[in-house]
Scaffold this active site. Sequence first.
Site, mmCIF file in Angstrom:
data_model
loop_
_atom_site.group_PDB
_atom_site.id
_atom_site.type_symbol
_atom_site.label_atom_id
_atom_site.label_comp_id
_atom_site.label_asym_id
_atom_site.label_seq_id
_atom_site.Cartn_x
_atom_site.Cartn_y
_atom_site.Cartn_z
ATOM 1 C CG HIS A 1 8.214 -2.801 3.339
ATOM 2 N ND1 HIS A 1 9.063 -3.670 3.958
ATOM 3 C CD2 HIS A 1 7.179 -2.623 4.194
ATOM 4 C CE1 HIS A 1 8.558 -4.014 5.146
ATOM 5 N NE2 HIS A 1 7.406 -3.404 5.311
ATOM 6 C CG ASP B 1 12.952 -2.652 3.508
ATOM 7 O OD1 ASP B 1 11.785 -2.509 3.086
ATOM 8 O OD2 ASP B 1 13.387 -2.018 4.488
ATOM 9 C CG ASP C 1 6.757 -6.257 8.171
ATOM 10 O OD1 ASP C 1 6.585 -5.548 7.172
ATOM 11 O OD2 ASP C 1 7.232 -5.834 9.248
ATOM 12 C CD GLU D 1 8.030 0.230 6.879
ATOM 13 O OE1 GLU D 1 7.425 0.959 7.687
ATOM 14 O OE2 GLU D 1 8.526 -0.865 7.212
ATOM 15 C CD GLU D 2 10.426 -3.554 8.305
ATOM 16 O OE1 GLU D 2 10.357 -2.769 9.273
ATOM 17 O OE2 GLU D 2 9.556 -4.407 8.058
ATOM 18 C CG HIS E 1 9.546 -5.542 13.095
ATOM 19 N ND1 HIS E 1 9.605 -4.193 13.381
ATOM 20 C CD2 HIS E 1 9.031 -5.627 11.854
ATOM 21 C CE1 HIS E 1 9.137 -3.505 12.349
ATOM 22 N NE2 HIS E 1 8.774 -4.364 11.411
#
Length: 455
Positions: free
Chosen positions: A95, A97, A128, A159-160, A424
């Site tokens: 992903h 994003d 990520d 996705e996030e 994150h």
Amino acid sequence: MTADILTTDQIQAIRDRVADLMPQVRADLERLVRIPSVSAASFDQSQVARSAEAVAELLRAEGLDTEIVVEGGRPAVIGHIVGPEGAPTVTLYAHHDVQPPGDDADWDSKPFEPVERDGRLYGRGAADDKAGVMAHVAALRAFKGELPVSVTVFVEGEEESGSPSLGTILDRHGDRLAADAIVLADSGNWQIGTPALTTTLRGGVRVIVRVQTLDHSVHSGMYGGAAPDAVTALIRLLGTLHDDEGNVAVEGLDEGVAADLDYDEARFREESGLLDGVSLIGTGSILTRLWTKPSITTIGMDVTSIEKASNTLAAKAAAKVSMRIAPTQDPKAAFEALKRHLESHAPWGAKVSVSLEELGSGFAADANGPVYDEARAAFADAWGTEPVDMGVGGSIPFISDFAARFPDAAILVTGVEDPDTRAHGANESLHLGEFERVCVAEALLLARLGARQSR
Ligand SMILES: [Zn+2]
């Protein structure tokens, strides 16, 4: 064994080729990291569009027939390149994003200005999952347009944010994403130097439990001692969710046993920040507790705040409860079990209602068969050590979506993260040495799947 499917020279040639490619792969990764493609609605969505464009450009440059797809959510990129006749198709997922960066002050360098320190590349999305995107691009580049298999690359843009339009994308474009093997590069490895395939993920159930004991709040001096207050009743009810050892006490939940990997209590204490003198909860190996047994956490409560407190028996109170469930457990059945438990354990006849907030399926791969054999061999060649099977205690909802949609495909969950990645969080980073091994492993996997077919 499948060690003879590629010769030592072929394996070394791929290693050398990827090593030559890494400076450009790294430069392209940094270019992606500089685009703040946060998919959360409060951020500038033109940046997510820019990053979709940048990814599409990278795929087109490798000869993929590429399209940006929007189905009511953020832009995804789908690219396809045809391999030799009769070769299998492999779909590569990542992903583009990212999570919001949080407070800049918590970062040692700016989140969207990639910087290398001590062999790690720091930046939001550096691992990520923009490194997942670039691992796929590196694997494509390793073959200079002469791919040993047909490849579809699918790079999601939300996705996030929980992949809200993924279901629609799979409905409308699923025929282009179908494959013999699907590589979902959004997880990680066991530790630096030890590769892993992620073979289990826990599912989740979130509920709100409301407790009422009185028609209205009353003076604690006049009624306290004979009438129960809702907060105390709620706390006692929540207290029944664990036994004295800290195991989940809800009947009817599945549990499994995690792979026997070295993970001791000292490491767990260090990584979790558990205070000295505070004991661990639950029984079984620590990884079994984290990956394959259920866990229950009260994540929020509606009770009177200390600031607003008065001498009152509260009539009502509520809590939000998050339950992680075993990878194989049906989330609806788990919700019913939790609901039954809460409704039947209310103290003093307190009125209890339980409402469902969210259900998420877990994932348990059938980690056998030819694709898994080739993946394990590719990882072993890239790292010089056999991969382990690992679990993830959290859920990655899109993985169960793919597994449900493509039941005949072998699903491989791989990734670039290591225990220090801090995805994150502030100071997210990518271990550059491990990243190269991830790229080598993916190229070797494609070569092996192609070689296996043409034998
Ligand atoms: Zn991710």
